[in-house]
Design a protein around this motif. Structure first.
Motif, mmCIF file in Angstrom:
data_model
loop_
_atom_site.group_PDB
_atom_site.id
_atom_site.type_symbol
_atom_site.label_atom_id
_atom_site.label_comp_id
_atom_site.label_asym_id
_atom_site.label_seq_id
_atom_site.Cartn_x
_atom_site.Cartn_y
_atom_site.Cartn_z
ATOM 1 N N PRO A 322 0.822 -1.207 0.000
ATOM 2 C CA PRO A 322 0.000 0.000 0.000
ATOM 3 C C PRO A 322 0.869 1.275 0.000
ATOM 4 O O PRO A 322 2.094 1.198 -0.016
ATOM 5 N N CYS A 323 0.215 2.427 0.099
ATOM 6 C CA CYS A 323 0.894 3.726 0.093
ATOM 7 C C CYS A 323 1.534 4.008 1.455
ATOM 8 O O CYS A 323 0.848 4.076 2.469
ATOM 9 N N ALA A 324 2.865 4.179 1.464
ATOM 10 C CA ALA A 324 3.580 4.397 2.726
ATOM 11 C C ALA A 324 3.311 5.772 3.316
ATOM 12 O O ALA A 324 3.078 5.912 4.523
ATOM 13 N N HIS A 325 3.382 6.811 2.481
ATOM 14 C CA HIS A 325 3.140 8.162 2.997
ATOM 15 C C HIS A 325 1.736 8.258 3.589
ATOM 16 O O HIS A 325 1.510 8.953 4.586
ATOM 17 N N CYS A 326 0.786 7.532 2.984
ATOM 18 C CA CYS A 326 -0.604 7.574 3.444
ATOM 19 C C CYS A 326 -0.765 6.921 4.812
ATOM 20 O O CYS A 326 -1.470 7.435 5.688
ATOM 21 N N ASP A 369 -5.625 13.647 4.419
ATOM 22 C CA ASP A 369 -6.265 13.429 3.123
ATOM 23 C C ASP A 369 -5.437 14.050 1.995
ATOM 24 O O ASP A 369 -5.341 13.481 0.896
ATOM 25 N N GLU A 370 -4.847 15.207 2.253
ATOM 26 C CA GLU A 370 -4.038 15.848 1.222
ATOM 27 C C GLU A 370 -2.815 15.004 0.868
ATOM 28 O O GLU A 370 -2.440 14.895 -0.308
ATOM 29 N N VAL A 371 -2.183 14.415 1.870
ATOM 30 C CA VAL A 371 -1.023 13.568 1.614
ATOM 31 C C VAL A 371 -1.403 12.424 0.674
ATOM 32 O O VAL A 371 -0.665 12.104 -0.274
ATOM 33 N N SER A 372 -2.557 11.816 0.905
ATOM 34 C CA SER A 372 -2.983 10.709 0.060
ATOM 35 C C SER A 372 -3.235 11.160 -1.373
ATOM 36 O O SER A 372 -2.806 10.503 -2.328
ATOM 37 N N ASN A 373 -3.911 12.270 -1.532
ATOM 38 C CA ASN A 373 -4.147 12.792 -2.886
ATOM 39 C C ASN A 373 -2.840 13.159 -3.571
ATOM 40 O O ASN A 373 -2.689 12.988 -4.787
ATOM 41 N N ALA A 374 -1.885 13.658 -2.788
ATOM 42 C CA ALA A 374 -0.605 14.077 -3.362
ATOM 43 C C ALA A 374 0.108 12.925 -4.038
ATOM 44 O O ALA A 374 0.792 13.105 -5.059
ATOM 45 N N ARG A 375 -0.040 11.716 -3.504
ATOM 46 C CA ARG A 375 0.660 10.578 -4.091
ATOM 47 C C ARG A 375 0.047 10.160 -5.425
ATOM 48 O O ARG A 375 0.719 9.541 -6.269
ATOM 49 N N ILE A 376 -1.214 10.501 -5.638
ATOM 50 C CA ILE A 376 -1.842 10.291 -6.944
ATOM 51 C C ILE A 376 -1.376 11.365 -7.919
ATOM 52 O O ILE A 376 -0.968 11.069 -9.048
#
Length: 416
Positions: A322-326, A369-376
């Protein structure tokens, strides 16, 4: 109960030296947090070892000051000190000894930092006892983590046929799944279900989304989304420590509560990294840049191949899911929301990876939430991976707050 005695130990630190982190952050906990961040930035320390250092640093400071105040259950060290012992001296000595053990080449700077922390404390038995207590707390935490698996030798084997070239950069964090967690019962405790099949609707939707919005030359990503994507190239403890400092200041926390907040945030963040890297290498899912350039081999007509596709940033060197930063941002934000609530006022952060950009939020959840969107936006992660990462992070954050450093009434309860 083991009692800390006010006698000189052979580990007593008597060096007198000072913290140059600015007068705006007078609290000793935040001063040493900022000092540790600065050292890691200067030495270009990677997120995994820095997360380990920061968790050790803050657990040691918490154990030291809590031994005096006795407000919360300890993590592991059963220390008790006289209430006349200086909390400031104890915290400073604990931090100094942790960082000196990990960064012995930084002794001169750390000596200077210690002097600044101690210089305003009257030269009494309370100060001397605080220094000794902090040194003992640091030694205890170092002993706890001595065999935590962080020194496991890298043994990653690149997949290839005899004589056939493959890229020679070894992925990051392949051994992290063998590290001992602070909170979880095992590194796989929150390992998620497998990623979606390559012919599923979820896969088709999410790979097509990132092909459009995450491309280096995207025409659909907005200017703000591009800034956000680049902003969160910043990873690891430096990406959340400024937020923890702002929350502590906004809530006017005293030294002990501040120490507890940081300790909870750092051990949750550390366990999040351990958990996600375990899952990443378990599933070994390809990154968008690999998937999109090889989309034809999936035989999925809904995901066309783009032979020259590139993400906005340089893809991190470990598997996608999965996404680590998330997971890290969600674990830390869950701790912060549990302790301080979600509405803090205004939080703001800058990033060396997006000069001139300041990101601001009114709620802690908005940061996560912003961190998760940033990875996209960056072209690094599929949306399903960000959602799974956030869910894992919330579970780790909840477990941390529910089981660690609780109020004294928890002493009578069995530890989960």
């Amino acid at each position: 109960m083991k009692t800390f005695l006010a006698t000189r130990s052979p580990f007593l630190i008597v060096a007198a030296l000072a913290v140059c982190v600015g007068t705006a952050r007078a609290d000793v906990i935040m001063d040493w947090n900022a000092k540790a961040d600065a050292i890691a930035a200067e030495k270009k320390v990677l997120p995994v070892p820095q997360a380990r250092t920061m968790s050790m640093l803050h657990v040691a400071m918490f154990e030291a000051v809590n031994a005096i105040d006795r407000r919360y259950t300890p993590y592991k060290l059963d220390l008790v000190a006289d209430r006349s012992t200086s909390k400031e001296a104890a915290a400073a000595a604990a931090a100094y000894n942790i960082l000196l053990t990990i960064y012995p080449d930084q002794k001169s700077a750390l000596d200077t930092a210690l002097h600044a922390s101690l210089s305003g404390i009257p030269d009494t038995d309370g100060k001397a006892n605080g220094i000794e207590l902090g040194t003992i707390a640091a030694s205890g935490v170092i002993a706890l983590r001595r065999d935590d698996g962080s020194n496991a030798q890298e043994s990653y084997r690149p997949a290839t046929a005899a004589g056939v070239y493959v890229p020679t950069v070894v992925p990051l964090g392949t051994t992290v799944g063998s590290m001992t967690p602070w909170v979880m019962t095992s590194v796989s405790q929150f390992r998620p279900a497998p990623p979606p099949a390559l012919d599923s609707e979820t896969w088709s939707r999410d790979v097509n989304e990132i092909r459009e919005v995450g491309a280096r030359n995207s025409t659909t990503r907005t200017a703000e989304q591009t800034d956000i994507g680049r902003f969160w190239f910043l990873v690891g403890p430096p990406s959340f420590n400024p937020i923890v400092r702002q929350v502590a200041l906004a809530k006017h926390m005293d030294l002990v509560d501040c120490a507890r907040l940081f300790a909870l945030a750092e051990i949750a963040g550390n366990d999040a990294i351990v958990a996600v890297l375990d899952a990443k290498y378990h599933y070994n899912l390809w990154r968008p840049t690999t998937a999109i350039r090889n989309a034809d081999i999936t035989h999925n007509p809904k995901t066309p191949r783009d032979s020259s596709w590139l993400p906005l940033g340089e893809t991190p060197m470990h598997p996608e899911y999965p996404c680590a930063h998330c997971i890290v941002s969600a674990s830390v934000s869950t701790v912060l929301r549990s302790i301080a609530g979600d509405d803090i006022g205004e939080l703001s952060v800058t990033s060396p990876t997006a000069p001139g950009v300041t990101r601001k939020w009114s709620r802690i959840q908005d940061y996560s939430d912003e961190v998760s969107n940033a990875r996209i936006y960056a072209g690094f992660h599929y949306r399903f991976s960000t959602e799974v990462g956030k869910d894992m992070g919330r579970k780790i954050g909840d477990l941390t707050v529910a089981t660690q450093l609780r109020g004294l009434e928890a002493r009578a309860e069995p530890k989960q």
